[in-house]
Design an enzyme around this catalytic site. Structure first.
Site, PDB file in Angstrom:
ATOM      1  N   ASN A  37       0.849  -1.192   0.000  1.00 61.95           N
ATOM      2  CA  ASN A  37       0.000   0.000   0.000  1.00 61.95           C
ATOM      3  C   ASN A  37       0.884   1.242   0.000  1.00 61.95           C
ATOM      4  O   ASN A  37       1.981   1.255   0.571  1.00 61.95           O
ATOM      5  CB  ASN A  37      -1.008  -0.001   1.155  1.00 61.95           C
ATOM      6  CG  ASN A  37      -0.407  -0.113   2.538  1.00 61.95           C
ATOM      7  OD1 ASN A  37       0.697  -0.626   2.712  1.00 61.95           O
ATOM      8  ND2 ASN A  37      -1.123   0.354   3.532  1.00 61.95           N
ATOM      9  N   GLU A  39       0.273   5.224   0.665  1.00 61.03           N
ATOM     10  CA  GLU A  39      -0.668   6.262   1.090  1.00 61.03           C
ATOM     11  C   GLU A  39      -0.207   7.637   0.614  1.00 61.03           C
ATOM     12  O   GLU A  39       0.876   7.789   0.023  1.00 61.03           O
ATOM     13  CB  GLU A  39      -0.839   6.196   2.617  1.00 61.03           C
ATOM     14  CG  GLU A  39      -1.437   4.856   3.030  1.00 61.03           C
ATOM     15  CD  GLU A  39      -1.743   4.740   4.505  1.00 61.03           C
ATOM     16  OE1 GLU A  39      -1.300   5.600   5.304  1.00 61.03           O
ATOM     17  OE2 GLU A  39      -2.445   3.770   4.863  1.00 61.03           O
ATOM     18  N   CYS A  48      -3.972   0.570  -2.702  1.00 63.72           N
ATOM     19  CA  CYS A  48      -3.861  -0.669  -1.925  1.00 63.72           C
ATOM     20  C   CYS A  48      -2.744  -1.558  -2.485  1.00 63.72           C
ATOM     21  O   CYS A  48      -2.394  -1.482  -3.671  1.00 63.72           O
ATOM     22  CB  CYS A  48      -5.159  -1.463  -1.993  1.00 63.72           C
ATOM     23  SG  CYS A  48      -6.525  -0.756  -1.072  1.00 63.72           S
ATOM     24  N   GLU A  50      -2.813  -4.740  -3.159  1.00 65.90           N
ATOM     25  CA  GLU A  50      -3.265  -5.662  -4.206  1.00 65.90           C
ATOM     26  C   GLU A  50      -3.271  -4.990  -5.574  1.00 65.90           C
ATOM     27  O   GLU A  50      -2.850  -5.555  -6.573  1.00 65.90           O
ATOM     28  CB  GLU A  50      -4.677  -6.181  -3.895  1.00 65.90           C
ATOM     29  CG  GLU A  50      -4.809  -6.931  -2.588  1.00 65.90           C
ATOM     30  CD  GLU A  50      -5.153  -6.022  -1.421  1.00 65.90           C
ATOM     31  OE1 GLU A  50      -4.591  -4.903  -1.316  1.00 65.90           O
ATOM     32  OE2 GLU A  50      -5.991  -6.430  -0.602  1.00 65.90           O
ATOM     33  N   CYS A  88     -10.394  -3.469  -4.839  1.00 65.97           N
ATOM     34  CA  CYS A  88      -9.382  -4.444  -5.273  1.00 65.97           C
ATOM     35  C   CYS A  88     -10.047  -5.714  -5.809  1.00 65.97           C
ATOM     36  O   CYS A  88      -9.583  -6.293  -6.793  1.00 65.97           O
ATOM     37  CB  CYS A  88      -8.433  -4.773  -4.135  1.00 65.97           C
ATOM     38  SG  CYS A  88      -7.314  -3.400  -3.739  1.00 65.97           S
TER      39      CYS A  88
HETATM   40  N1  THU Z   1      -5.302  -1.566   2.358  1.00 66.24           N
HETATM   41  C1  THU Z   1      -4.703  -2.361   1.413  1.00 66.24           C
HETATM   42  O1  THU Z   1      -3.597  -2.069   0.944  1.00 66.24           O
HETATM   43  N2  THU Z   1      -5.365  -3.472   1.003  1.00 66.24           N
HETATM   44  C2  THU Z   1      -6.571  -3.877   1.500  1.00 66.24           C
HETATM   45  O2  THU Z   1      -7.122  -4.842   1.029  1.00 66.24           O
HETATM   46  C3  THU Z   1      -7.194  -3.158   2.600  1.00 66.24           C
HETATM   47  C4  THU Z   1      -6.611  -1.830   2.911  1.00 66.24           C
HETATM   48  C5  THU Z   1      -4.593  -0.386   2.814  1.00 66.24           C
HETATM   49  C6  THU Z   1      -5.168   0.913   2.354  1.00 66.24           C
HETATM   50  C7  THU Z   1      -4.651   1.857   3.415  1.00 66.24           C
HETATM   51  O3  THU Z   1      -3.340   2.255   3.044  1.00 66.24           O
HETATM   52  C8  THU Z   1      -4.555   1.000   4.669  1.00 66.24           C
HETATM   53  O4  THU Z   1      -4.595  -0.338   4.218  1.00 66.24           O
HETATM   54  C9  THU Z   1      -5.644   1.230   5.664  1.00 66.24           C
HETATM   55  O5  THU Z   1      -6.896   1.150   5.069  1.00 66.24           O
END
Ligand code: THU
Length: 132
Positions: A37, A39, A48, A50, A88
């Site tokens: 991920n 941000e 995300c 995935e 995702c």
């Molecule tokens: N996040 C992911 O990378 N994949 C997921 O399936 C769920 C959420 C990340 C997004 C964000 O950076 C952090 O987790 C909190 O939501």
């Protein structure tokens, strides 16, 4: 796949949620792409793990996928099961056969759950729905 995803956790950029996520994506030909991920200070541009892995692979010409493994680490350093978000799942739906694409949710190498995309996105809308 769990090991490769865990390695990618180290690249997670999650200064706002402190919730690190990483994924390893297996192609039908056996190549593994990883993602984490990423941000953003403006929040919504964040991506995300995935989708990072999927977009890396598709942007390098891959279209045929077998499985994805997802791991996470929370702010306390705990590792739990992290199901993929709805967006995702929809991106997976674009490139993966729902009944033959496996989603591995791993807390660690000894604790994991495996689902098909069809189980996590029943009656999903995909490219086939646009065909006449
Ligand atoms: N996040 C992911 O990378 N994949 C997921 O399936 C769920 C959420 C990340 C997004 C964000 O950076 C952090 O987790 C909190 O939501």
């Amino acid at each position: 796949m769990i090991q490769k995803a865990e390695e990618a956790l180290g690249f997670s950029y999650a200064p706002y949620s402190h919730f690190k996520v990483a994924a390893s994506l297996l192609t039908a030909s056996g190549t593994v792409y990883t993602g984490c991920n990423i941000e953003n200070a403006a929040y919504s541009p964040g991506n995300c793990a995935e989708r990072t892995a999927m977009f890396k692979a598709v942007s390098e010409g891959e279209r045929d996928f077998s499985a994805i493994c997802i791991v996470n680490e929370d702010a306390e350093g705990g590792h739990g099961i992290c199901p993929p978000c709805g967006v995702c799942r929809q991106v997976m739906m674009e490139f993966c056969r729902p009944d033959d694409f496996y989603i591995i949710l791993a807390a660690d190498e000894a604790h994991y759950e495996i689902y098909t995309l069809e189980e996590l996105l029943p009656l999903g809308f995909g490219p086939g729905n646009l065909e006449g």
